[in-house]
Enzyme design. Structure first.
Site, PDB file in Angstrom:
ATOM      1  N   TYR A  75      -2.305  -1.096  10.372  1.00  0.00           N
ATOM      2  CA  TYR A  75      -2.281  -1.191   8.915  1.00  0.00           C
ATOM      3  C   TYR A  75      -0.978  -0.600   8.377  1.00  0.00           C
ATOM      4  CZ  TYR A  75      -3.985  -1.126   4.094  1.00  0.00           C
ATOM      5  OH  TYR A  75      -4.136  -1.345   2.738  1.00  0.00           O
TER       6      TYR A  75
ATOM      7  N   SER B  78       0.873  -1.182   0.000  1.00  0.00           N
ATOM      8  CA  SER B  78       0.000   0.000   0.000  1.00  0.00           C
ATOM      9  C   SER B  78       0.905   1.225   0.000  1.00  0.00           C
ATOM     10  CB  SER B  78      -0.853   0.000   1.274  1.00  0.00           C
ATOM     11  OG  SER B  78      -1.502   1.247   1.448  1.00  0.00           O
TER      12      SER B  78
ATOM     13  N   LYS C 155       2.038  -2.755   6.633  1.00  0.00           N
ATOM     14  CA  LYS C 155       2.266  -2.535   5.196  1.00  0.00           C
ATOM     15  C   LYS C 155       3.705  -2.076   4.952  1.00  0.00           C
ATOM     16  CE  LYS C 155      -1.693  -3.707   3.257  1.00  0.00           C
ATOM     17  NZ  LYS C 155      -1.781  -4.792   2.256  1.00  0.00           N
TER      18      LYS C 155
END
Ligand SMILES: NC(=O)c1ccc[n+]([C@@H]2O[C@H](COP(=O)([O-])OP(=O)(O)OC[C@H]3O[C@@H](n4cnc5c(N)ncnc54)[C@H](O)[C@@H]3O)[C@@H](O)[C@H]2O)c1
Length: 265
Positions: free
Chosen positions: A154, A141, A158
């Site tokens: 997150y 991401s 990532k």
């Protein structure tokens, strides 16, 4: 760094393939002439429905990518029942937890966003090295290059996905095995369906459609590029972050203050 990859005649596996970016990748690889695409995801009904929609060159695989034994067995089964895997898109992802998150959010994010890629690297890359051919696409991401202001689990995991993809790319140089890393900003999928107008990801700009991400991926794979940036401006943001980290952090703090509707310190 990565080898060019072109789909015609290939066997492709897409995890998280029953929706969003994964489904768009599967559809695009089929449209580009892949011999078969194996759609791997958690829920049997969603997998079957997707495969039925994608047509006869699509095949179903119910798989939890966090289960190392299941990933190892899936690699062997696909290669036994179909053909050697040319491209594995390690794309499954979760949006678990907001802010600092809870222990369960960290655990799940770590297992899906980092360890799942390790599992497939262990199971599949030695086979590819032996053949002198193959490709791994890791969906990370832009949060893994920059940050995701809404959710630490997150963002941090990532970053882990990007770091692992880089490590794998370096360690497989010269083997015939390529590694690429897909780093989109906002994309309209089930994952972002709940994003309101003040979601921090919206600061990065307009959301793309999954088909746009598939287009950028095909182009980068053909060009043999490691980094796939469907939002090209991310390269500029990353450059600014590296050039002056304090300035970048200040800018991000002001952005976060805007999201919360309060003045920056
Ligand atoms: N949507 C965005 O804005 C965006 C931006 C950057 C990166 N990404 C990443 O793109 C990837 C695809 O996400 P999406 O936006 O298409 O979301 P999505 O929710 O539509 O798709 C994710 C898929 O992964 C599957 N999945 C989750 N855990 C799994 C597991 N343990 N095993 C197998 N499958 C599992 C889900 O069932 C789902 O079908 C994810 O890695 C996500 O983090 C998304």
């Amino acid at each position: 760094m990565a080898h060019p990859f072109t789909p015609p005649g290939t066997t492709v596996v897409v995890t998280g393939g029953a929706g969003g970016i994964g489904r768009a990748l599967a559809e695009r690889f089929l449209a580009e002439g892949a011999a078969r695409v194996i759609v791997a995801d958690l829920d049997p009904e969603r997998v079957e429905r997707t495969v039925a929609e994608l047509g006869e060159r699509a095949h179903a695989l119910v798989l939890d990518v966090t289960d190392e034994a299941a990933v190892t067995a899936a690699v062997a089964a696909v290669e036994r029942e179909h053909a050697p895997i040319d491209l594995w898109c390690s794309n499954a992802g979760v949006a678990a937890g907001r802010d600092l998150g809870a222990a369960a959010d960290w655990d799940l994010s770590w297992r899906v966003h980092v360890l799942a890629h390790v599992h497939v690297a262990r199971a599949l890359l030695p086979r590819m090295v032996e053949r002198g051919h193959g490709h791994l696409l890791v969906t990370a991401s832009a949060a893994g290059l920059l940050t995701n202001l809404d959710a630490a689990p997150y963002s941090v995991t990532k970053h882990g996905a990007v770091a692992l993809a880089e490590w794998l790319a370096i360690r497989h140089a010269g083997t015939g095995v390529g590694v690429s890393c897909l780093c989109p900003q906002g994309v309209n999928t089930a994952m972002t369906a709940g994003d309101g107008p003040t979601a921090a990801t919206r600061l990065g700009g307009a959301y793309l459609e999954p088909e746009d991400v598939a287009e950028a991926t095909i182009t980068a794979l053909r060009d043999g590029r490691f980094l796939v940036l469907p939002h090209p401006e991310v390269a500029d943001y990353e450059r600014r972050r590296a050039e002056d980290r304090d300035r970048w952090l200040g800018g991000m703090a002001r952005a976060w203050a805007r999201v919360r509707g309060v003045g920056a310190e």
